[in-house]
Design a protein around this motif. Structure first.
Motif, PDB file in Angstrom:
ATOM      1  N   ARG A 242       0.892  -1.375   0.068  1.00 40.32           N
ATOM      2  CA  ARG A 242      -0.060   0.073  -0.216  1.00 40.32           C
ATOM      3  C   ARG A 242       0.844   1.163   0.051  1.00 40.32           C
ATOM      4  O   ARG A 242       1.838   1.521   0.919  1.00 40.32           O
ATOM      5  CB  ARG A 242      -0.851  -0.045   1.243  1.00 40.32           C
ATOM      6  N   THR A 250       0.216   6.270   9.262  1.00 39.31           N
ATOM      7  CA  THR A 250       0.709   4.867   9.259  1.00 39.31           C
ATOM      8  C   THR A 250       2.232   4.902   9.267  1.00 39.31           C
ATOM      9  O   THR A 250       2.840   5.849   8.881  1.00 39.31           O
ATOM     10  CB  THR A 250       0.242   4.179   7.836  1.00 39.31           C
ATOM     11  N   ASN A 272       3.328  -0.045   6.241  1.00 41.23           N
ATOM     12  CA  ASN A 272       3.456  -1.431   6.729  1.00 41.23           C
ATOM     13  C   ASN A 272       2.038  -2.049   7.289  1.00 41.23           C
ATOM     14  O   ASN A 272       1.367  -1.154   7.914  1.00 41.23           O
ATOM     15  CB  ASN A 272       4.270  -1.301   7.817  1.00 41.23           C
ATOM     16  N   HIS A 273       1.799  -3.248   6.763  1.00 42.67           N
ATOM     17  CA  HIS A 273       0.673  -4.002   7.237  1.00 42.67           C
ATOM     18  C   HIS A 273       0.906  -5.221   7.193  1.00 42.67           C
ATOM     19  O   HIS A 273       1.593  -5.908   6.347  1.00 42.67           O
ATOM     20  CB  HIS A 273      -0.562  -3.268   6.517  1.00 42.67           C
ATOM     21  N   GLU A 370       5.788  -5.383   4.317  1.00 42.40           N
ATOM     22  CA  GLU A 370       4.637  -6.604   5.063  1.00 42.40           C
ATOM     23  C   GLU A 370       5.227  -6.966   6.382  1.00 42.40           C
ATOM     24  O   GLU A 370       6.184  -7.298   6.629  1.00 42.40           O
ATOM     25  CB  GLU A 370       4.707  -7.591   4.118  1.00 42.40           C
ATOM     26  N   ILE A 427       0.556  -3.068  14.307  1.00 44.43           N
ATOM     27  CA  ILE A 427      -0.353  -3.290  13.140  1.00 44.43           C
ATOM     28  C   ILE A 427       0.030  -2.373  12.149  1.00 44.43           C
ATOM     29  O   ILE A 427      -0.751  -2.382  11.082  1.00 44.43           O
ATOM     30  CB  ILE A 427      -1.755  -3.782  13.416  1.00 44.43           C
ATOM     31  N   GLY A 428       0.624  -1.225  12.448  1.00 43.97           N
ATOM     32  CA  GLY A 428       1.007  -0.250  11.433  1.00 43.97           C
ATOM     33  C   GLY A 428       0.808   1.208  11.516  1.00 43.97           C
ATOM     34  O   GLY A 428       1.156   1.957  10.559  1.00 43.97           O
ATOM     35  N   PHE A 429       0.376   1.510  12.826  1.00 45.46           N
ATOM     36  CA  PHE A 429      -0.136   2.902  13.108  1.00 45.46           C
ATOM     37  C   PHE A 429       0.760   3.736  13.560  1.00 45.46           C
ATOM     38  O   PHE A 429       1.452   3.282  14.818  1.00 45.46           O
ATOM     39  CB  PHE A 429      -1.680   2.848  13.585  1.00 45.46           C
ATOM     40  N   THR A 475      -7.988   4.588   9.916  1.00 42.81           N
ATOM     41  CA  THR A 475      -6.816   3.976   9.611  1.00 42.81           C
ATOM     42  C   THR A 475      -6.760   2.596   9.423  1.00 42.81           C
ATOM     43  O   THR A 475      -5.912   2.210   8.219  1.00 42.81           O
ATOM     44  CB  THR A 475      -5.909   4.225  10.657  1.00 42.81           C
ATOM     45  N   VAL A 476      -7.708   1.742   9.955  1.00 41.97           N
ATOM     46  CA  VAL A 476      -7.602   0.400   9.652  1.00 41.97           C
ATOM     47  C   VAL A 476      -8.262   0.331   8.360  1.00 41.97           C
ATOM     48  O   VAL A 476      -7.886  -0.661   7.255  1.00 41.97           O
ATOM     49  CB  VAL A 476      -8.254  -0.332  10.789  1.00 41.97           C
ATOM     50  N   LEU A 479      -5.751   1.269   5.583  1.00 40.48           N
ATOM     51  CA  LEU A 479      -4.665   0.544   5.420  1.00 40.48           C
ATOM     52  C   LEU A 479      -4.894  -0.883   5.070  1.00 40.48           C
ATOM     53  O   LEU A 479      -4.339  -1.631   4.169  1.00 40.48           O
ATOM     54  CB  LEU A 479      -3.876   0.448   6.599  1.00 40.48           C
ATOM     55  N   TYR A 480      -6.104  -1.446   5.485  1.00 40.62           N
ATOM     56  CA  TYR A 480      -6.272  -2.924   5.270  1.00 40.62           C
ATOM     57  C   TYR A 480      -7.634  -3.140   4.368  1.00 40.62           C
ATOM     58  O   TYR A 480      -7.783  -4.054   3.943  1.00 40.62           O
ATOM     59  CB  TYR A 480      -6.620  -3.620   6.549  1.00 40.62           C
TER      60      TYR A 480
END
Length: 815
Positions: A242, A250, A272-273, A370, A427-429, A475-476, A479-480
């Motif tokens: 992403r 993030t 990053n995720h 990742e 988890i990326g934040f 944000t989730v 990102l996801y």
């Protein structure tokens, strides 16, 4: 703290029930035996010889005998706040390759930060333009018929790849790795289909270890750590990076791609995720192929363990809102599982000698961003410091009562939020320090306890928020979230960021919020509210109520009365974070993280009304009303202490007037310095000077110094006011000499100081104030003596007890 120990052993009814439910919900687990087939690599362990033999595949066309992700972690830490060698701490993640060179096999860190997409020649050209790192040269033990080679990895595992000597030498001197006292542990080896886990003991020696190491280690001259090593199969294809967006909140991995078309930036950033794929990509809501599962370290005692599990589980609310069914899960680490094993996303529970940081990160593929393993380190004394603070505010009578003002209940509410916060990093934040200005919109803020005044009494019934915030859901999803097939994921993410901006969601982070002299109002740590003058006024009222009731009631029966001094410091400085926050309005500039065309408002100065109100509120914190410790309380704070020195006590108290004699002027000096450091920060004075030149309606440097002089220098009716005046003048002189201050501001300060010296030199009479004035005039006119004074000479700056865990970053209220 005896009650806390009792509570942790017994646990609360709710906490124990939750712990049992989480544990019972897990499948039975046992450490898998080393598989004979399907392992990442063939491994043979020779315990008596101390060898760990890996058989590498035949070289590929580029000459490399295998590429892997390689990560390290600290299994046994130092337990120190200032020296970060923590149990559970991760090292860097590297792209590791093996290359045979005659009788040697090189262990190489490749350099994936630089690449050249397009064709093989471009890729080769970029690769040859940047260095790689050869970490070890191993002996080739034997060869296989197909061209593979067997090596003994043990010598590599004892290398100081985590730079522990460098960390130790931040406090001590001369630490070096001792090969003769270091070895790989063949008994630690665990082999799995996608990873190999190994450990080594590394010993570092110095004849000058420093007091921190010497106090903690059995023998500070020789300090040993168990270092965990993970060799991991490269992730399978299919992960979709992403592209980072400045508005997304993030973390990112940075890659330079020199194959990009002309006109495009070679710097690429990937948010990053974890890899998270829906089973049904076309469905608005779907279960996932592989959920993200975080394990709570079973070293965390109850009821802390259950509180952490509750808080961390809040993230599933955001994943559900983004269309993922049961995609984020929380479990207690099964007995026998190794927290350092790369297969487990872990919330580690760590202990240190004095309170310090908690933090979150992970093992991240440096090529794509990742996340392979999420990793959090939580520090145990932070919780106990929270309890100290809440007992200082509320007393101990309600401990373990379960009521709204129960310090234990409030502190467990804080640990739930902290667990969610640090897992958010994993988890990326990143931090969102503006969340507190939008009614707790993010667990990624540093939350201050919400304290209400009801009929003149403190009410902490709503101290911390429960559940995930609006910002976190955005944000989730950004990102996801996965668009329907055929829709560009990055374009869809940009659309979501535009919508968040349009909806008014506010995001500001460390780069503009951590230091006290920065410019953006609302980007602050440890505040609750709008971060404007009324919030500081309210906080000062809370402080007055707490100080009025401060006394032996904040201690447990049988606790040394000397502990009053430990609990007094955070209450006396309870306003420190609000001072910093309100100070950012003065010379403040409201700007956003924005991209061209997203409709964000342009940067704008803080209003004149907000700036003037902020200045008046800050000056009130320098008044004798706020800085005078009542005489009876000063005497109560003078109770003696003996026994062995305790760093947990020593770092939390103010300097005294000899032995345990409390010095109220030191307390006044310290509190004044908190305000003056914010108000007279060089960059703030520069902004105030510049803004008045652009817009005369905004406060200028002259107005600020006039008001400061009237409030803090010309008020000298007693010893407290003279101490504040002394500290104000010295801080002005220090700012004048600061190399970062602009020449224009320095000239104005110089003129003010000369005028003060002339005015004070003309004072007649023999009273205390007259003598003080003439002495200050002499000091200001003696440049070399003034320089020594500013450089912490005969009368140094007051020592401000740490607010943040290690005195520089996080606070009495945690990370």
């Amino acid at each position: 703290m005896a009650r806390l120990h009792t509570m942790l052993r017994g646990g609360s009814t709710i906490g124990v029930a939750l712990g049992l439910a989480l544990t019972a919900a897990q499948p039975s687990w046992a450490a898998p035996a080393a598989p004979a087939d399907g392992a990442l690599l063939p491994v043979k362990v020779e315990p008596e010889a101390g060898r760990i033999l890996l058989t590498l595949p035949a070289p590929a066309a580029d000459g490399m005998s295998g590429r892997f992700l390689y990560s390290t972690a600290i299994k046994t830490g130092l337990g120190s706040a200032p020296i970060r060698i923590d149990h559970g701490m991760l090292g860097d993640t590297h792209l590791l390759a093996f290359r045979r060179m005659g009788r040697k096999v090189a262990v190489i860190y490749e350099n994936p930060r630089y690449k050249g997409t397009g064709n093989a020649d471009t890729e080769r050209g970029v690769r040859d333009s940047f260095p790689f790192s050869t970490i070890a040269m191993l002996d080739a033990v034997s060869s296989t018929p197909d061209g593979g080679v067997t090596v003994d990895l043990a010598p590599f595992l004892t290398k100081d790849v985590m730079r522990l000597a460098e960390a130790l030498n931040t406090e001590g001197k001369g630490f070096k790795l001792v090969d003769a006292l270091s070895a790989a542990d063949p008994a630690s080896v665990k082999i799995f289909p996608d990873n190999i886990e190994m450990e080594s003991v590394q010993t570092f020696a110095s004849d000058t270890p420093g007091s921190e190491v010497d106090t903690i280690a059995p023998d500070g001259r020789q300090v040993s750590f168990t270092v965990h090593h993970s060799l991991v199969r490269l992730p399978a294809p299919g992960f979709v990076p992403r592209r980072f967006d400045i508005r997304s909140g993030t973390h990112a991995t940075q890659v330079y791609d020199f194959g990009t078309p002309l006109g495009e930036d070679v710097v690429q950033q990937y948010a990053n995720h974890f890899r998270l794929d829906k089973i049904d990509p076309g469905a608005a809501r779907s279960a996932v192929k592989k959920p993200i599962v975080f394990y709570i370290d079973n070293a965390a005692p109850e009821p802390i363990r259950s509180a952490l599990a509750e808080g961390v589980a809040w993230w599933n609310q955001a994943f559900e809102a983004a269309g993922f069914i049961d995609a984020f899960q929380v479990k207690i680490l099964p007995p026998g599982a190794d927290p350092q094993d790369v297969r487990y996303n872990i919330v580690n529970w760590d202990e240190r000698q004095t309170r310090s940081w908690s933090y979150g990160g992970g093992v991240i593929d440096p090529r794509t961003g990742e996340i392979i393993k999420g990793n959090v380190v939580l520090e145990g004394l932070r919780l106990r410091q929270d309890i100290n603070i809440f007992e200082g505010l509320l007393g101990t009578a309600q401990d373990n009562g379960g009521g709204p003002n129960d310090p234990i209940r409030i502190s467990l509410a804080r640990i739930r939020q902290l667990g969610a916060h640090e897992v958010g990093h994993a988890i990326g934040f990143v931090h969102n320090f503006a969340g507190s200005t939008q009614d707790r919109s993010s667990v990624m803020d540093y939350p201050f306890a919400r304290i209400k005044l009801v009929d003149g009494k403190l009410d902490l019934g709503d101290a911390y928020a429960v559940g995930i915030g609006r910002w976190d859901k955005f944000t989730v999803d950004w990102l996801y979230g996965q668009p329907k097939p055929g829709v560009d994921p990055d374009a869809d993410a940009a659309r979501k960021a535009d919508a968040a901006q349009a909806a008014g969601l506010r995001y500001m982070t460390d780069i503009d919020g951590r230091a006290p002299d920065l410019a953006v109002p609302g980007d602050n740590m440890w505040t609750d509210g709008d971060d404007k003058a009324p919030d500081l006024t309210r906080m000062m009222a809370v402080r007055r109520v707490a100080l009025a009731h401060f006394g032996p009631g904040v201690l447990h029966r049988g606790e040394p009365l000397a502990d009053l001094r430990r609990k007094f410091a955070p209450i006396w400085l309870f306003h420190r974070y609000e001072v910093i926050a309100v100070g950012k309005n003065i010379g403040g500039i409201d700007y956003r993280y924005a991209v061209a065309g997203d409709g964000s408002p342009p940067p704008a100065p803080a209003s004149a009304a907000d700036q003037n109100a902020a200045l008046d509120a800050l000056l009130e914190t320098l008044s004798a009303r706020e800085l005078t410790v009542p005489g009876p309380l000063a005497l109560a704070l003078s109770s003696g202490v003996n026994g062995r020195s305790d760093p947990q006590f020593d770092t939390e108290v103010f300097d005294t007037a000899g032995a345990s004699a409390f010095d109220p002027l030191v307390a006044a000096d310290v509190a004044a310095q908190v305000t003056l450091d914010t108000l007279l920060a060089p960059s703030r004075l520069t902004r105030v000077y510049l803004q008045h030149g652009r817009d005369p309606s905004l406060p200028g440097l002259g107005t600020l110094l006039d008001k400061l002089t009237a409030a803090a220098i010309d008020q000298r009716r007693d010893a407290v006011e003279r101490r504040v005046a002394h500290r104000t003048i010295l801080t002005m002189a220090k700012t004048r000499r600061d190399p970062t201050v602009s020449t224009d501001v320095a000239a104005v300060l110089d003129g003010r100081l000369q005028a003060i010296a002339a005015r004070f030199a003309a004072v007649k009479g023999n009273g205390e104030d007259a003598e003080w004035c003439r002495g200050m005039a002499t000091l200001l006119r003696d440049d070399s003596r003034l320089a020594r004074e500013i450089a912490k000479g005969a009368r140094p700056e007051p020592v401000i007890p740490p607010g943040m865990p290690i005195g520089g970053e996080s606070g009495w209220f945690g990370d």
